[in-house]
Design a protein around this motif. Structure first.
Motif, short mmCIF file in Angstrom:
data_model
loop_
_atom_site.label_atom_id
_atom_site.label_comp_id
_atom_site.label_asym_id
_atom_site.label_seq_id
_atom_site.Cartn_x
_atom_site.Cartn_y
_atom_site.Cartn_z
N ASN B 161 -32.82 -4.66 56.17
CA ASN B 161 -33.76 -3.74 55.52
C ASN B 161 -33.14 -2.36 55.32
O ASN B 161 -33.36 -1.71 54.30
N ALA B 162 -32.38 -1.91 56.31
CA ALA B 162 -31.73 -0.59 56.21
C ALA B 162 -30.73 -0.58 55.06
O ALA B 162 -30.66 0.38 54.29
N LEU B 163 -29.99 -1.68 54.94
CA LEU B 163 -29.04 -1.81 53.83
C LEU B 163 -29.78 -1.78 52.49
O LEU B 163 -29.39 -1.10 51.55
N ARG B 164 -30.85 -2.55 52.44
CA ARG B 164 -31.58 -2.69 51.19
C ARG B 164 -32.24 -1.36 50.80
O ARG B 164 -32.23 -0.97 49.64
N SER B 165 -32.76 -0.69 51.80
CA SER B 165 -33.39 0.59 51.52
C SER B 165 -32.36 1.61 51.03
O SER B 165 -32.63 2.37 50.09
N ALA B 166 -31.18 1.60 51.65
CA ALA B 166 -30.11 2.51 51.20
C ALA B 166 -29.70 2.17 49.77
O ALA B 166 -29.39 3.04 48.96
N SER B 167 -29.70 0.87 49.48
CA SER B 167 -29.34 0.42 48.14
C SER B 167 -30.34 0.95 47.11
O SER B 167 -29.96 1.47 46.06
N ARG B 168 -31.62 0.83 47.44
CA ARG B 168 -32.66 1.29 46.50
C ARG B 168 -32.60 2.81 46.34
O ARG B 168 -32.66 3.33 45.23
N ASN B 169 -32.50 3.51 47.48
CA ASN B 169 -32.54 4.97 47.43
C ASN B 169 -31.33 5.57 46.71
O ASN B 169 -31.42 6.64 46.12
N SER B 170 -30.21 4.88 46.81
CA SER B 170 -29.01 5.42 46.15
C SER B 170 -28.78 4.78 44.78
O SER B 170 -27.80 5.08 44.11
N ARG B 171 -29.68 3.85 44.43
CA ARG B 171 -29.56 3.11 43.16
C ARG B 171 -28.19 2.48 43.02
O ARG B 171 -27.53 2.56 41.98
N THR B 172 -27.76 1.89 44.11
CA THR B 172 -26.48 1.20 44.14
C THR B 172 -26.73 -0.23 44.58
O THR B 172 -27.63 -0.46 45.39
N GLY B 175 -24.43 -4.95 47.66
CA GLY B 175 -23.06 -5.32 48.03
C GLY B 175 -22.15 -4.11 48.09
O GLY B 175 -21.32 -3.98 48.99
N GLN B 176 -22.34 -3.21 47.15
CA GLN B 176 -21.50 -2.00 47.14
C GLN B 176 -21.87 -1.07 48.29
O GLN B 176 -21.01 -0.41 48.87
N VAL B 177 -23.16 -1.05 48.66
CA VAL B 177 -23.59 -0.24 49.81
C VAL B 177 -22.92 -0.76 51.08
O VAL B 177 -22.39 0.01 51.89
N ALA B 178 -22.94 -2.10 51.22
CA ALA B 178 -22.31 -2.70 52.41
C ALA B 178 -20.81 -2.40 52.42
O ALA B 178 -20.23 -2.09 53.48
N GLY B 185 -18.19 3.85 57.42
CA GLY B 185 -19.02 3.93 58.62
C GLY B 185 -20.38 4.54 58.36
O GLY B 185 -21.20 4.68 59.26
N GLU B 186 -20.64 4.91 57.11
CA GLU B 186 -21.92 5.53 56.77
C GLU B 186 -22.56 4.86 55.57
O GLU B 186 -21.87 4.43 54.65
N LEU B 187 -23.89 4.87 55.60
CA LEU B 187 -24.61 4.44 54.41
C LEU B 187 -24.61 5.59 53.41
O LEU B 187 -24.50 6.76 53.82
N PRO B 188 -24.72 5.31 52.11
CA PRO B 188 -24.70 6.40 51.12
C PRO B 188 -25.77 7.44 51.40
O PRO B 188 -25.60 8.61 51.11
N THR B 189 -26.90 6.99 51.99
CA THR B 189 -28.00 7.93 52.24
C THR B 189 -27.79 8.76 53.50
O THR B 189 -28.57 9.66 53.80
N GLU B 190 -26.76 8.45 54.25
CA GLU B 190 -26.52 9.21 55.49
C GLU B 190 -25.58 10.39 55.30
O GLU B 190 -25.27 11.10 56.23
N ARG B 191 -25.08 10.51 54.09
CA ARG B 191 -24.10 11.59 53.85
C ARG B 191 -24.76 12.96 53.71
O ARG B 191 -25.82 13.04 53.14
#
Lengths: 229, 191
Positions: B161-172, B175-178, B185-191
């Motif tokens: 879910n965390a991956l998916r949410s980061a994917s939605r929030n960053s519009r990425t 697979g690219q988020v992972a 070591g960071e999700l795109p939304t953690e930067r």
């Protein structure tokens, strides 16, 4: 953006805008079944009689060994004509396949070029035949035959219309093949993803709101992750 | 002409300049034989546009094109729903015969058969691309989930879910988020 070919223009942007509502109308099912594709092909062939204002039409397609096979006909006499052409290897359809050009016969009962066909069809209602080659990606894959039940002098307009309709049949064949092939790919990929599945199972459990206990994945791999650095 | 998501028909293709003008005038004024064929889902004919009184705005829009005289429009349907129209015209007054109407209606059915197969091929192609993407990125996504489980002490579903949410929030794509998570070591939304 408008795309031009000869005099024809196509507005790509409008076409793209029209796709979503049409896809929605198509419903949730996946690719067309073999029966649906056949029914659509039958529709294309049957409509030709009305569109071209002829008495019947027939369709010959080449098999994998390049042998002509009767693929469709709108009545018995058209089927008989196509079968006789395929069997004897002579007739306007066969010449059209060979040369890639349309072949018109005004009266088969006087066609000296096709003695066996003429004899076979003597006394039947098949008289005038107009054959046009069917192409898919520039290759000849068959021919499309229009039939009139009396001696008939084929006009230039009829020759052009018959050729255009043969192109429509070629397009129908190409689109059907593309649909069948894409569906086959989907089935293969579905099979492959069903074999693996942790990610898929997680997705499903998230959708159901289930806990993750039933789909515990293997422990995280450390090699190559920032943990190791 | 084909309809968009708002059910408004637009010119899509024409065999020549006059045909294009006809369709654009219909789309611009939202009236005319083709528009009416679409709205009512049946064949609409006019034998002479120069004396036609049903569509004044459309008639005015094509006034500069005297070659557009007789028009025949038939609906193109998917299932029972009109999705557009197929239209023909003549450059002189013409009473459309029953056999001409029938011929265009049958040809419209041919267009429908083509559309159905082409749409099915289009959708199957899109689905194949999505499945191929999921397969290509499966291992990377699973590794990303494992990484988050270890890093944040999450269970598998919460990590996904965390991956998916980061994917939605960053519009990425997920697979690219992972992939990014594993390399930085960071999700795109953690930067």
């Amino acid at each position: 953006m408008a795309v031009w070919g000869d005099d024809v223009s196509v507005d790509e942007a409008a076409l793209v805008r029209a796709l979503p509502p049409m896809l929605q109308l198509l419903g949730p099912s996946s690719g067309p079944t073999q029966q649906e594709l056949l029914a659509r092909m039958q529709e294309v062939v049957e409509a030709a009689v009305t569109v071209l204002r002829v008495d019947s039409v027939g369709l010959i397609l080449l098999d994998e060994d390049d042998r002509p096979r009767v693929a469709a006909a709108t009545n018995e006499s058209a089927w008989d004509l196509e079968q006789a052409q395929a069997e004897y290897g002579e007739g306007p359809g066969i010449d059209s396949l060979r040369t890639g050009e349309p072949v018109a016969v005004d009266d088969l009962s006087e066609a000296d070029d096709y003695p066996r066909l003429r004899e076979h069809l003597a006394g039947t209602e098949v008289r005038a035949v107009l054959s046009s080659p069917i192409r898919v990606n520039q290759s000849i894959v068959g021919n499309f035959n229009s039939i009139v039940h009396e001696a008939h002098d084929w006009t230039m307009a009829q020759r052009r219309a018959n050729g255009a309709y043969a192109d429509v049949v070629g397009l129908a064949l190409r689109v059907s093949a593309a649909a069948a092939k894409a569906d086959e790919t989907v089935e293969r990929l579905r099979g492959q993803s069903a074999l693996s599945g942790d990610t898929q199972r997680w997705e499903k459990s998230v959708e159901r709101g289930a806990s993750g206990a039933e789909c515990e994945p293997s422990p995280p791999r450390r090699t190559g992750t920032p943990h190791d650095r | 002409m084909l309809a968009d998501e708002m059910n408004v028909i637009h010119y899509v293709a024409a065999s020549d300049g006059q045909g294009r003008l006809l369709e654009k005038a219909e789309a611009g004024t939202m009236e005319g034989p083709c528009t009416e064929a679409f709205v009512h889902g049946r064949i609409i004919a006019t034998s002479d546009l120069s004396t036609e009184t049903r569509w004044p705005a459309f008639r005015a829009a094509v006034a500069g094109a005297p070659e557009l005289r007789a028009v025949l429009g038939v609906p193109v349907k998917l299932g029972a729903t009109p999705v557009g129209t197929l239209d023909v015209f003549r450059d002189r007054p013409h009473e459309w015969t029953e056999s001409e109407r029938e011929a265009l209606a049958r040809y419209s059915a041919v267009v429908q058969a083509h559309l159905s197969s082409a749409l099915a091929a289009h959708r199957a192609g899109e689905e194949a691309a999505q499945l191929q993407y999921a397969l290509d990125y499966r291992v990377i996504i699973e590794r990303g989930v494992g990484y988050l489980m270890a890093r944040d002490h999450l269970d598998a579903v919460a990590a996904f879910n965390a991956l998916r949410s980061a994917s939605r929030n960053s519009r990425t794509k997920i697979g690219q988020v992972a992939e990014q998570l594993l390399s930085t070591g960071e999700l795109p939304t953690e930067r």
